[in-house]
Design an enzyme around this catalytic site. Structure first.
Site, short mmCIF file in Angstrom:
data_model
loop_
_atom_site.label_atom_id
_atom_site.label_comp_id
_atom_site.label_asym_id
_atom_site.label_seq_id
_atom_site.Cartn_x
_atom_site.Cartn_y
_atom_site.Cartn_z
N HIS A 1 0.85 -1.21 0.00
CA HIS A 1 0.00 0.00 0.00
C HIS A 1 0.88 1.25 0.00
O HIS A 1 0.59 2.21 -0.71
CB HIS A 1 -0.88 0.05 1.26
CG HIS A 1 -1.92 -1.03 1.34
ND1 HIS A 1 -1.89 -2.02 2.28
CD2 HIS A 1 -3.02 -1.25 0.59
CE1 HIS A 1 -2.94 -2.81 2.13
NE2 HIS A 1 -3.64 -2.37 1.10
N GLN B 1 -18.34 -6.34 -0.76
CA GLN B 1 -17.48 -7.15 -1.64
C GLN B 1 -17.05 -8.48 -1.03
O GLN B 1 -16.31 -9.23 -1.63
CB GLN B 1 -16.27 -6.34 -2.09
CG GLN B 1 -15.20 -6.07 -1.04
CD GLN B 1 -14.13 -5.14 -1.55
OE1 GLN B 1 -14.33 -3.94 -1.65
NE2 GLN B 1 -12.97 -5.68 -1.89
N SER C 1 -3.03 -7.94 2.91
CA SER C 1 -3.45 -7.75 4.30
C SER C 1 -3.81 -9.09 4.94
O SER C 1 -3.69 -9.26 6.15
CB SER C 1 -4.65 -6.81 4.36
OG SER C 1 -4.32 -5.61 3.73
O1 PAF Z 1 -8.26 -3.85 -3.25
C1 PAF Z 1 -8.90 -3.49 -2.24
O2 PAF Z 1 -8.35 -3.34 -1.14
C2 PAF Z 1 -10.39 -3.23 -2.36
O3 PAF Z 1 -10.97 -4.11 -3.25
C3 PAF Z 1 -10.72 -1.78 -2.73
C4 PAF Z 1 -10.18 -1.43 -4.08
C5 PAF Z 1 -10.14 -0.85 -1.67
C6 PAF Z 1 -12.24 -1.58 -2.74
O4 PAF Z 1 -12.81 -1.83 -1.50
#
Ligand code: PAF
Length: 282
Positions: free
Chosen positions: A37, A61, A188
């Site tokens: 990140h 998601q 993560s």
């Molecule tokens: O890749 C991720 O961490 C997630 O899919 C995102 C792009 C932050 C959307 O929630």
């Protein structure tokens, strides 16, 4: 460092910079930040005057509620990590209410079939959730550019399609996969691996590298079989899928064609933890 949890506050903050004609780089994340990140944030700083990082574990998601519950939430240390990188980062860490309002629901998208391949097959509804939250976040942050890691290569392609469908002006920038020295792609979810899973995990990238080496001389079918064998009866790792696919539409191939770009994609379970990775083949 600015840390906002209210939609109105981030909108106001960004508007001030926009008035000054400053470019806004945006790194959307679900927190539990790692070096991968931070590399996205650094890239965003190189190319923009202001950088916004969102930290939001997006409920829509996750298709497995267990994964959502167990997803690491480490806001305090995430903010600390970001502040060590730069005090100029603007953090947006909202609640679901701030992002979605009263209905935390996803829109159903047609990403030209990209959503039905690989991750889409194994995580129904996942890309609708990703598309929906990013549509909201892009609307709130109105970034000039947004940064995504190539570890989630399918997501990256889908986000490019999303901004086309939604006619949004943000430029989507893909960044290389960040790996541990062992080869394990940073994620993560790695925080949940136990020692023996962690020790076994380098096999994933090792396998991808061998596939890349052999891609010129072996058929896709032979490579598929070989990869299955590498994980067969493995004590720690269970192969969910391995595919060699065209970059253009992410459809897996039986036979190679000339002048076509390919990538190999893999998903593996280490216990209940799902790890994905991919590699460019040509
Ligand atoms: O890749 C991720 O961490 C997630 O899919 C995102 C792009 C932050 C959307 O929630």
């Amino acid at each position: 460092m600015q840390v906002h949890d209210k939609r109105l506050d981030i909108v106001t903050s960004v508007a001030t910079f926009k008035k000054q004609k400053k470019t806004i780089g945006f790194v959307p994340t679900m927190g539990a930040l790692h070096q991968g990140h931070l590399a996205l944030v650094e890239q965003a700083f190189k190319e923009n005057e202001v950088v916004v990082v969102s930290i939001f574990v997006n409920p829509t998601q996750f298709n497995a509620s267990e994964d959502l519950v167990n997803y690491p939430r480490t806001l305090e240390s995430d903010v600390q990590l970001l502040s060590e990188l730069s005090k100029d980062i603007i953090v947006f860490a909202p609640t679901a209410q701030e992002v979605y309002g009263d209905r935390t629901e996803s829109t159903t998208y047609n990403f030209n079939g990209l959503e039905n391949e690989m991750e889409g097959k194994f995580r129904p509804g996942h890309f609708d959730g990703v598309g929906t939250v990013l549509k909201h976040l892009f609307t709130i942050v109105s970034p000039t550019r947004a940064y995504f890691g190539e570890k989630d290569f399918q997501q990256l392609q889908i986000v490019k399609k999303l901004v086309e469908i939604e006619k949004m002006s943000v430029k989507i920038v893909g960044c290389p996969i960040y790996r541990k020295e062992s080869g394990l792609a940073l994620s993560s979810r790695n925080k949940r691996l136990n020692d023996s899973q962690l020790n076994a995990s380098p096999l994933i990238y090792k396998t991808l590298k061998q596939v890349k080496k052999d891609f010129g001389i072996k058929s896709a079918n032979t490579l598929n079989k070989w990869v299955s064998e590498q994980f067969a009866n493995h004590p720690e790792l269970e192969l969910e899928y391995f595919e060699i696919a065209k970059v253009s539409d992410l459809k897996s191939i039986k036979r190679k064609q000339k002048n076509t770009k390919y990538r190999a994609f893999i998903a593996v379970f280490a216990g209940k933890i799902r790890l994905i990775d991919n590699i460019a083949l040509n």
